[in-house]
Design a protein around this motif. Structure first.
Motif, mmCIF file in Angstrom:
data_model
loop_
_atom_site.group_PDB
_atom_site.id
_atom_site.type_symbol
_atom_site.label_atom_id
_atom_site.label_comp_id
_atom_site.label_asym_id
_atom_site.label_seq_id
_atom_site.Cartn_x
_atom_site.Cartn_y
_atom_site.Cartn_z
ATOM 1 N N ARG A 106 9.210 2.551 11.064
ATOM 2 C CA ARG A 106 9.049 2.924 9.830
ATOM 3 C C ARG A 106 10.165 2.411 8.894
ATOM 4 O O ARG A 106 10.167 2.169 7.718
ATOM 5 C CB ARG A 106 8.457 4.426 9.673
ATOM 6 N N ARG A 107 11.555 2.671 9.298
ATOM 7 C CA ARG A 107 12.601 2.327 8.532
ATOM 8 C C ARG A 107 12.778 1.010 8.231
ATOM 9 O O ARG A 107 13.319 0.211 7.159
ATOM 10 C CB ARG A 107 13.812 2.813 9.014
ATOM 11 N N LEU A 108 12.155 0.146 9.127
ATOM 12 C CA LEU A 108 12.082 -1.256 8.838
ATOM 13 C C LEU A 108 10.868 -1.857 8.157
ATOM 14 O O LEU A 108 10.701 -2.823 7.675
ATOM 15 C CB LEU A 108 11.913 -2.112 10.281
ATOM 16 N N GLY A 109 10.140 -0.637 7.590
ATOM 17 C CA GLY A 109 8.947 -1.008 6.520
ATOM 18 C C GLY A 109 7.700 -1.154 7.029
ATOM 19 O O GLY A 109 6.519 -1.586 6.403
ATOM 20 N N VAL A 110 7.580 -0.773 8.333
ATOM 21 C CA VAL A 110 6.089 -1.316 9.327
ATOM 22 C C VAL A 110 5.114 -0.085 8.494
ATOM 23 O O VAL A 110 5.409 1.096 8.489
ATOM 24 C CB VAL A 110 6.461 -1.224 10.514
ATOM 25 N N ARG A 111 4.151 -0.623 7.947
ATOM 26 C CA ARG A 111 3.180 0.282 7.354
ATOM 27 C C ARG A 111 2.074 0.751 8.155
ATOM 28 O O ARG A 111 1.663 0.089 9.099
ATOM 29 C CB ARG A 111 2.665 -0.236 5.976
ATOM 30 N N THR A 112 1.361 1.703 7.881
ATOM 31 C CA THR A 112 0.199 2.358 8.543
ATOM 32 C C THR A 112 -0.960 1.470 8.102
ATOM 33 O O THR A 112 -0.774 0.785 6.833
ATOM 34 C CB THR A 112 -0.325 3.906 8.095
ATOM 35 N N ALA A 113 -2.203 1.325 8.610
ATOM 36 C CA ALA A 113 -3.199 0.484 8.094
ATOM 37 C C ALA A 113 -3.684 1.193 6.734
ATOM 38 O O ALA A 113 -4.071 0.588 5.968
ATOM 39 C CB ALA A 113 -4.442 0.865 9.262
ATOM 40 N N GLU A 114 -3.780 2.497 6.619
ATOM 41 C CA GLU A 114 -3.859 3.042 5.320
ATOM 42 C C GLU A 114 -3.003 2.650 4.147
ATOM 43 O O GLU A 114 -3.565 2.476 3.226
ATOM 44 C CB GLU A 114 -3.935 4.691 5.292
ATOM 45 N N GLU A 115 -1.590 2.736 4.485
ATOM 46 C CA GLU A 115 -0.947 2.078 3.412
ATOM 47 C C GLU A 115 -1.363 0.511 3.234
ATOM 48 O O GLU A 115 -0.999 0.182 1.953
ATOM 49 C CB GLU A 115 0.513 2.263 3.924
ATOM 50 N N ILE A 116 -1.222 -0.351 4.135
ATOM 51 C CA ILE A 116 -1.799 -1.717 3.767
ATOM 52 C C ILE A 116 -3.027 -1.843 3.078
ATOM 53 O O ILE A 116 -3.183 -2.576 2.009
ATOM 54 C CB ILE A 116 -1.991 -2.416 5.337
ATOM 55 N N ASN A 117 -4.027 -0.827 3.479
ATOM 56 C CA ASN A 117 -5.207 -0.874 2.809
ATOM 57 C C ASN A 117 -5.106 -0.569 1.217
ATOM 58 O O ASN A 117 -5.990 -0.805 0.318
ATOM 59 C CB ASN A 117 -6.196 0.099 3.478
ATOM 60 N N ARG A 118 -4.222 0.596 1.125
ATOM 61 C CA ARG A 118 -3.987 0.785 -0.312
ATOM 62 C C ARG A 118 -3.577 -0.531 -1.308
ATOM 63 O O ARG A 118 -4.067 -0.769 -2.336
ATOM 64 C CB ARG A 118 -3.050 1.999 -0.400
ATOM 65 N N GLU A 119 -2.862 -1.226 -0.728
ATOM 66 C CA GLU A 119 -2.354 -2.341 -1.441
ATOM 67 C C GLU A 119 -3.475 -3.512 -1.573
ATOM 68 O O GLU A 119 -3.753 -3.858 -2.756
ATOM 69 C CB GLU A 119 -1.245 -3.005 -0.976
ATOM 70 N N ARG A 120 -4.105 -3.536 -0.415
ATOM 71 C CA ARG A 120 -5.439 -4.391 -0.421
ATOM 72 C C ARG A 120 -6.323 -4.160 -1.502
ATOM 73 O O ARG A 120 -6.941 -4.756 -2.343
ATOM 74 C CB ARG A 120 -6.114 -4.414 0.962
ATOM 75 N N GLU A 121 -6.746 -2.639 -1.662
ATOM 76 C CA GLU A 121 -7.908 -2.275 -2.419
ATOM 77 C C GLU A 121 -7.424 -2.284 -4.077
ATOM 78 O O GLU A 121 -8.131 -2.707 -4.841
ATOM 79 C CB GLU A 121 -8.211 -0.857 -2.350
#
Length: 137
Positions: A106-121
């Motif tokens: 997480r400190r390296l910036g690896v995101r959850t699927a929900e966080e990735i999806n927020r950007e996608r949407e």
């Protein structure tokens, strides 16, 4: 109480790390939207290829389990403890959303699927807004 699938990783992540990931995501959205529709389409392709935290943890754990099993079979039986410990951590992650590599990833910036999806949407909405705007012109 067992947290929901969507909330379990952010709940087990330090608030400042969650905030940093949110800010980086917002900056990526703004930067991409400023660059125009072609950049948005390119970024959407990148987001489809981005590994979320779950996939990265699964790949990491599977690799460690395979290595531990091979070492246990061919070097020393004590190495069979490695897959057992990793399996316990995977179970803990499934239930609570925490395991030892999680804070580092997480400190390296690896995101959850929900966080990735927020950007996608957000980018899809911007792309659609651009299409509607061009049709109205």
């Amino acid at each position: 109480m067992i947290p929901s699938t969507v909330d379990r990783v952010p709940q087990q992540t330090a608030a400042h790390v969650n905030e940093q990931i949110r800010r980086q995501t917002d900056a990526s959205i703004a930067r991409t939207m400023t660059a125009g529709p072609a950049a948005i389409r390119e970024r959407l392709v990148e987001l489809d290829r981005e590994w979320d935290i779950e996939r990265l943890l699964e790949a990491n754990a599977s690799t460690a389990i395979l290595v531990g099993s091979a070492l246990g079979a061919f070097v020393n039986k004590r190495f069979f403890a490695v897959p057992a410990v990793i399996a316990a951590f995977l179970l803990q992650h499934a239930i609570q959303g925490w395991c030892p590599p999680l804070p580092v990833m997480r400190r390296l910036g690896v995101r959850t699927a929900e966080e990735i999806n927020r950007e996608r949407e957000a980018l899809k909405r911007a792309l659609e807004h651009d299409r509607v705007g061009r049709r109205a012109s």
